[in-house]
Design an enzyme around this catalytic site. Structure first.
Site, PDB file in Angstrom:
ATOM      1  N   ASP A 168      45.600  85.123  50.420  1.00  0.00           N
ATOM      2  CA  ASP A 168      45.024  84.401  51.954  1.00  0.00           C
ATOM      3  C   ASP A 168      43.999  84.899  52.389  1.00  0.00           C
ATOM      4  OD1 ASP A 168      44.914  84.029  54.427  1.00  0.00           O
ATOM      5  OD2 ASP A 168      47.031  83.875  55.047  1.00  0.00           O
TER       6      ASP A 168
ATOM      7  N   LYS B 207      40.237  79.010  61.491  1.00  0.00           N
ATOM      8  CA  LYS B 207      39.763  80.131  61.821  1.00  0.00           C
ATOM      9  C   LYS B 207      38.115  80.356  61.512  1.00  0.00           C
ATOM     10  CE  LYS B 207      43.770  80.930  62.673  1.00  0.00           C
ATOM     11  NZ  LYS B 207      45.027  81.561  61.668  1.00  0.00           N
TER      12      LYS B 207
ATOM     13  N   ARG C 210      45.613  58.924  51.912  1.00  0.00           N
ATOM     14  CA  ARG C 210      46.236  60.288  51.678  1.00  0.00           C
ATOM     15  C   ARG C 210      46.037  60.997  50.494  1.00  0.00           C
ATOM     16  NH1 ARG C 210      51.102  59.620  49.451  1.00  0.00           N
ATOM     17  NH2 ARG C 210      51.792  58.127  50.826  1.00  0.00           N
TER      18      ARG C 210
ATOM     19  N   TYR D  24      50.679  87.486  57.907  1.00  0.00           N
ATOM     20  CA  TYR D  24      50.613  86.865  59.011  1.00  0.00           C
ATOM     21  C   TYR D  24      52.136  86.303  59.262  1.00  0.00           C
ATOM     22  CZ  TYR D  24      49.367  82.492  61.481  1.00  0.00           C
ATOM     23  OH  TYR D  24      49.484  81.587  62.525  1.00  0.00           O
TER      24      TYR D  24
HETATM   25  C1  PLP Z   1      46.097  81.300  61.200  1.00  0.00           C
HETATM   26  C2  PLP Z   1      46.411  81.982  59.997  1.00  0.00           C
HETATM   27  C3  PLP Z   1      47.206  81.313  59.008  1.00  0.00           C
HETATM   28  C4  PLP Z   1      47.886  79.898  59.569  1.00  0.00           C
HETATM   29  O1  PLP Z   1      46.726  79.000  59.694  1.00  0.00           O
HETATM   30  P1  PLP Z   1      47.216  77.817  60.698  1.00  0.00           P
HETATM   31  O2  PLP Z   1      45.848  76.756  60.383  1.00  0.00           O
HETATM   32  O3  PLP Z   1      47.260  78.073  61.955  1.00  0.00           O
HETATM   33  O4  PLP Z   1      48.258  76.784  60.159  1.00  0.00           O
HETATM   34  C5  PLP Z   1      47.550  81.822  57.703  1.00  0.00           C
HETATM   35  N1  PLP Z   1      46.993  83.051  57.669  1.00  0.00           N
HETATM   36  C6  PLP Z   1      46.205  83.640  58.428  1.00  0.00           C
HETATM   37  C7  PLP Z   1      45.785  84.837  57.966  1.00  0.00           C
HETATM   38  C8  PLP Z   1      45.905  83.289  59.723  1.00  0.00           C
HETATM   39  O5  PLP Z   1      45.192  83.981  60.442  1.00  0.00           O
END
Ligand code: PLP
Length: 381
Positions: free
Chosen positions: A170, A195, A46, A98
């Protein structure tokens, strides 16, 4: 080292025990010590895992940071940032956010006595007006989801620096290829590695990258204490995905440009959101902080109804109707009924999420085929 070279080489060395050129998947929970305390930097998985270490070092380099922490999802990374807050603290966030982040802030952390304020930030002065001595964090996404608004990271960073408030960006929509927020003054970059970083729709993970050693120490503490770490298999897949990040982003952007232009001249389309257009409200900001404009596009139909949007979304063959984004294959989505369904209609209309708004995540297929697919789908309307 330039970006594409870094994707392959930064922090990535042949495996010291065998010379394996690919970072092995260290599928282990613990590490043997010859006498108590005599470990080689790895005690328990971890806290440290060699596959994760390589990914963290690589991502830190891609974002021009010095430390990176990988998590089991993008939301777990966001959650770790929220752990920096205490009851009574205030947070200012983009209103075009998001959905999962909005939910985490308003339905989890608001109950712990943290106050969240949401505002449009195309004009960064909006933040200055909301900052109080209790403000501890400004949270932004740019380009925003799903209306592709652009926020000036440098200007926001000037404001947060003046008030000694953390700025977290983000950077999921842009990826480290298109934009590096730490270079523009942000304190933390957050990614959903699910993504563009993974890029192949086959993993879920997240990351935080920063530069300040004191902040890095706190984030390392939360990563280990709360334990939402990414597993070695997902770290391996992310490392594998990153090797083609530059190539993929170039193709996503190239295809994005062609499809944005096609949509803009289509007789059934009212409006296209894409920061590459010269008349996009913050095009000059996008051009100054992004390397290209990416493969995320959204548009509104002239006949602004749910029915028309549903018909279009169900009529494509190559564009798959699905949530998520950033994979090699093209996706089509309807925010009002999918990603943004939890937001009341009046609220979503205010941020431009109209009934017929459709979001595209443009993949790396041949643009001609994607254009033909969209053309055929429009003919069903
Ligand atoms: C998908 C996404 C998240 C969350 O990510 P996960 O891997 O699904 O937990 C956060 N911010 C944005 C802009 C996203 O597209």
């Amino acid at each position: 080292m330039k970006f594409a070279t870094k994707t392959l080489h930064a922090g990535v060395e042949p495996d010291p025990s065998t010379g394996a050129i690919m970072t092995p998947i260290y599928q282990t929970s613990t590490y043997v010590q010859s006498s108590p305390g005599s470990h080689k930097g790895y005690e328990y998985a971890r806290t440290q895992n060699p596959t994760r270490t390589v990914l963290q070092n690589n991502l830190a380099a891609l974002e021009n940071g010095t430390a990176c922490f990988c998590f089991s999802s993008g939301m777990a990374a966001t959650d770790a940032v929220a752990h920096l807050l205490k009851p009574g603290d205030e947070v200012i966030a983009t209103n075009d956010l998001y959905g999962g982040t909005y939910r985490l802030f308003t339905r989890v952390y608001a109950d712990y006595g943290i106050k969240f304020q949401f505002t449009g930030m195309e004009d960064p002065m909006a933040i200055g007006r909301l900052i109080t001595p209790k403000t501890k964090l400004v949270w932004i996404e740019t380009p925003t989801n799903p209306t592709l608004k652009i926020i000036d990271i440098r200007k926001v960073a000037e404001i947060t620096a003046q008030h000694a408030v953390y700025l977290a960006v983000d950077n999921t929509f842009a990826s480290p290829y298109l934009q590096n927020p730490l270079d523009l003054g942000a304190d933390m970059v957050v990614h959903s590695g699910t993504k563009y970083i993974g890029g192949h729709s086959d993993l879920v993970m997240g990351a935080i990258i920063c530069k300040d050693p004191a902040l890095a120490e706190r984030l390392a503490f939360y990563q280990n204490s709360c334990g939402a770490v990414s597993g070695p298999q997902d770290c391996f897949l992310a490392l594998r995905g990153i090797k083609t990040l530059a190539l993929r982003m170039q193709r996503h952007s190239e295809n994005g440009r062609k499809i944005a232009q096609f949509l803009r001249t289509h007789p059934l389309v009212a409006h296209v959101n894409w920061p590459g257009f010269h008349d996009h409200i913050n095009h000059h900001v996008a051009a100054s902080q992004m390397r290209d404009f990416g493969g995320m596009i959204s548009f509104v139909l002239k006949e602004d109804t749910l029915e028309k949007a549903f018909t279009l979304c169900s009529s494509t063959q190559l564009f798959s109707l699905a949530e998520s984004l950033g994979g090699v294959e093209s996706l089509i989505g309807h925010p009002a009924s999918m990603t943004h369904a939890s937001i009341p209609r009046d609220e979503r209309l205010k941020t431009g999420v109209q009934d017929s708004l459709i979001r595209l995540s443009i993949g790396i297929e041949d643009a001609e085929d994607l254009l033909e697919d969209l053309d055929n789908a429009f003919n069903q309307l």
